[in-house]
Design a protein around this motif. Structure first.
Motif, PDB file in Angstrom:
ATOM      1  N   THR A  34      24.644  21.922 -57.374  1.00  0.00           N
ATOM      2  CA  THR A  34      25.267  21.633 -55.763  1.00  0.00           C
ATOM      3  C   THR A  34      24.119  21.650 -55.185  1.00  0.00           C
ATOM      4  OG1 THR A  34      27.085  23.925 -56.120  1.00  0.00           O
ATOM      5  CG2 THR A  34      26.237  23.194 -53.709  1.00  0.00           C
ATOM      6  N   ALA A  35      22.983  21.944 -55.284  1.00  0.00           N
ATOM      7  CA  ALA A  35      21.880  21.166 -54.088  1.00  0.00           C
ATOM      8  C   ALA A  35      21.434  19.593 -54.717  1.00  0.00           C
ATOM      9  CB  ALA A  35      21.051  21.837 -54.380  1.00  0.00           C
ATOM     10  N   ILE A  36      21.241  19.447 -55.892  1.00  0.00           N
ATOM     11  CA  ILE A  36      22.038  18.445 -56.574  1.00  0.00           C
ATOM     12  C   ILE A  36      22.793  17.156 -55.967  1.00  0.00           C
ATOM     13  CG2 ILE A  36      21.552  16.768 -58.617  1.00  0.00           C
ATOM     14  CD1 ILE A  36      19.934  19.424 -60.224  1.00  0.00           C
ATOM     15  N   MET A  45      23.300   7.966 -53.379  1.00  0.00           N
ATOM     16  CA  MET A  45      23.289   7.561 -54.738  1.00  0.00           C
ATOM     17  C   MET A  45      23.792   7.924 -55.995  1.00  0.00           C
ATOM     18  SD  MET A  45      19.054   8.962 -56.658  1.00  0.00           S
ATOM     19  CE  MET A  45      18.083   8.947 -55.079  1.00  0.00           C
ATOM     20  N   THR A  46      23.902   6.831 -57.031  1.00  0.00           N
ATOM     21  CA  THR A  46      24.575   7.845 -58.072  1.00  0.00           C
ATOM     22  C   THR A  46      24.173   8.257 -59.112  1.00  0.00           C
ATOM     23  OG1 THR A  46      24.619   5.495 -59.418  1.00  0.00           O
ATOM     24  CG2 THR A  46      25.465   5.488 -57.315  1.00  0.00           C
ATOM     25  N   GLN A  47      25.362   9.189 -59.777  1.00  0.00           N
ATOM     26  CA  GLN A  47      24.274   9.943 -60.851  1.00  0.00           C
ATOM     27  C   GLN A  47      23.542   8.465 -62.244  1.00  0.00           C
ATOM     28  OE1 GLN A  47      27.305  12.184 -63.056  1.00  0.00           O
ATOM     29  NE2 GLN A  47      27.942  12.798 -61.411  1.00  0.00           N
ATOM     30  N   LYS A  48      23.907   7.549 -61.932  1.00  0.00           N
ATOM     31  CA  LYS A  48      24.083   6.424 -63.360  1.00  0.00           C
ATOM     32  C   LYS A  48      21.835   6.094 -62.638  1.00  0.00           C
ATOM     33  CE  LYS A  48      24.319   2.011 -65.344  1.00  0.00           C
ATOM     34  NZ  LYS A  48      25.371   0.847 -65.622  1.00  0.00           N
ATOM     35  N   GLU A  49      22.121   5.469 -61.159  1.00  0.00           N
ATOM     36  CA  GLU A  49      21.294   5.780 -60.253  1.00  0.00           C
ATOM     37  C   GLU A  49      20.002   6.463 -60.451  1.00  0.00           C
ATOM     38  OE1 GLU A  49      22.456   2.598 -57.093  1.00  0.00           O
ATOM     39  OE2 GLU A  49      22.631   4.796 -56.493  1.00  0.00           O
ATOM     40  N   LEU A  50      20.256   8.002 -60.106  1.00  0.00           N
ATOM     41  CA  LEU A  50      19.763   9.297 -60.847  1.00  0.00           C
ATOM     42  C   LEU A  50      18.794   9.574 -62.308  1.00  0.00           C
ATOM     43  CD1 LEU A  50      18.082  11.684 -59.774  1.00  0.00           C
ATOM     44  CD2 LEU A  50      19.738  12.809 -60.070  1.00  0.00           C
ATOM     45  N   ALA A  51      20.034   9.073 -62.643  1.00  0.00           N
ATOM     46  CA  ALA A  51      19.696   8.818 -64.329  1.00  0.00           C
ATOM     47  C   ALA A  51      18.280   8.101 -64.785  1.00  0.00           C
ATOM     48  CB  ALA A  51      20.352   8.969 -65.443  1.00  0.00           C
ATOM     49  N   ALA A  52      18.713   6.447 -64.041  1.00  0.00           N
ATOM     50  CA  ALA A  52      16.955   5.497 -64.121  1.00  0.00           C
ATOM     51  C   ALA A  52      15.932   6.010 -63.618  1.00  0.00           C
ATOM     52  CB  ALA A  52      18.543   4.142 -63.616  1.00  0.00           C
ATOM     53  N   LYS A  53      16.104   6.350 -62.319  1.00  0.00           N
ATOM     54  CA  LYS A  53      14.476   7.163 -62.013  1.00  0.00           C
ATOM     55  C   LYS A  53      14.055   7.833 -62.582  1.00  0.00           C
ATOM     56  CE  LYS A  53      15.900   5.350 -56.994  1.00  0.00           C
ATOM     57  NZ  LYS A  53      15.370   5.988 -55.964  1.00  0.00           N
ATOM     58  N   VAL A  61      22.735  13.589 -66.514  1.00  0.00           N
ATOM     59  CA  VAL A  61      22.973  13.798 -65.287  1.00  0.00           C
ATOM     60  C   VAL A  61      24.143  14.654 -64.520  1.00  0.00           C
ATOM     61  CG1 VAL A  61      22.567  13.069 -62.947  1.00  0.00           C
ATOM     62  CG2 VAL A  61      21.169  12.268 -64.094  1.00  0.00           C
ATOM     63  N   HIS A  62      24.988  14.225 -65.319  1.00  0.00           N
ATOM     64  CA  HIS A  62      26.778  15.078 -65.431  1.00  0.00           C
ATOM     65  C   HIS A  62      26.519  15.708 -65.703  1.00  0.00           C
ATOM     66  CE1 HIS A  62      31.083  14.764 -65.593  1.00  0.00           C
ATOM     67  NE2 HIS A  62      30.804  15.635 -66.849  1.00  0.00           N
ATOM     68  N   SER A  63      25.941  16.249 -66.887  1.00  0.00           N
ATOM     69  CA  SER A  63      25.965  17.425 -67.544  1.00  0.00           C
ATOM     70  C   SER A  63      25.445  18.382 -66.691  1.00  0.00           C
ATOM     71  CB  SER A  63      25.140  17.653 -68.578  1.00  0.00           C
ATOM     72  OG  SER A  63      24.790  19.267 -69.458  1.00  0.00           O
ATOM     73  N   TRP A  64      24.219  18.524 -65.394  1.00  0.00           N
ATOM     74  CA  TRP A  64      23.381  19.022 -64.943  1.00  0.00           C
ATOM     75  C   TRP A  64      24.054  19.177 -63.644  1.00  0.00           C
ATOM     76  CZ3 TRP A  64      18.575  14.896 -64.087  1.00  0.00           C
ATOM     77  CH2 TRP A  64      18.078  14.934 -65.525  1.00  0.00           C
ATOM     78  N   LEU A  65      25.440  17.916 -63.023  1.00  0.00           N
ATOM     79  CA  LEU A  65      25.993  18.756 -62.535  1.00  0.00           C
ATOM     80  C   LEU A  65      26.921  19.601 -62.681  1.00  0.00           C
ATOM     81  CD1 LEU A  65      26.194  15.642 -60.045  1.00  0.00           C
ATOM     82  CD2 LEU A  65      24.637  17.466 -59.962  1.00  0.00           C
ATOM     83  N   GLY A  66      27.124  19.618 -63.975  1.00  0.00           N
ATOM     84  CA  GLY A  66      28.610  20.969 -63.854  1.00  0.00           C
ATOM     85  C   GLY A  66      28.342  22.030 -64.312  1.00  0.00           C
ATOM     86  N   GLY A  67      26.648  22.813 -63.848  1.00  0.00           N
ATOM     87  CA  GLY A  67      26.905  23.662 -63.325  1.00  0.00           C
ATOM     88  C   GLY A  67      26.153  25.279 -64.348  1.00  0.00           C
TER      89      GLY A  67
END
Length: 94
Positions: A34-36, A45-53, A61-67
């Protein structure tokens, strides 16, 4: 209604039998996810942008947001640094 009552009874039985450490891990994982997600929205920022950085895949990143991801401290530190927000806090006893 009978089905709902039985489902609730079974749910309570399972949660009562779940070890506290498992409950804590699930709670912490959900809180971190939830914090992410909140930081991503705040920074627009998109998940894709975070992944690139981070040099990882958008699927990660999508998996991380699954909790349910089991984060390492290294991963949490990298994400925190990129997002500019602390994701965890530890209270030290001295």
């Amino acid at each position: 209604m009978k089905h709902a009552a039985e489902t609730e009874r079974m749910f309570l039985k399972v949660t009562d039998e779940t070890p506290d450490e498992v409950k804590m891990k699930v709670d912490w994982s959900l809180d971190i996810s939830t914090a992410i997600d909140n930081a991503l929205h705040k920074k627009r920022m998109t998940q894709k942008e975070l992944a690139a950085k981070l040099g990882t895949s958008p699927a990660s990143v999508h998996s991380w947001l699954g909790g349910t991801h089991n984060f390492t401290l290294s991963t949490l530190a990298r994400i925190s640094a990129v997002l500019g927000v602390p994701l965890i806090s530890v209270t030290r006893k001295r």
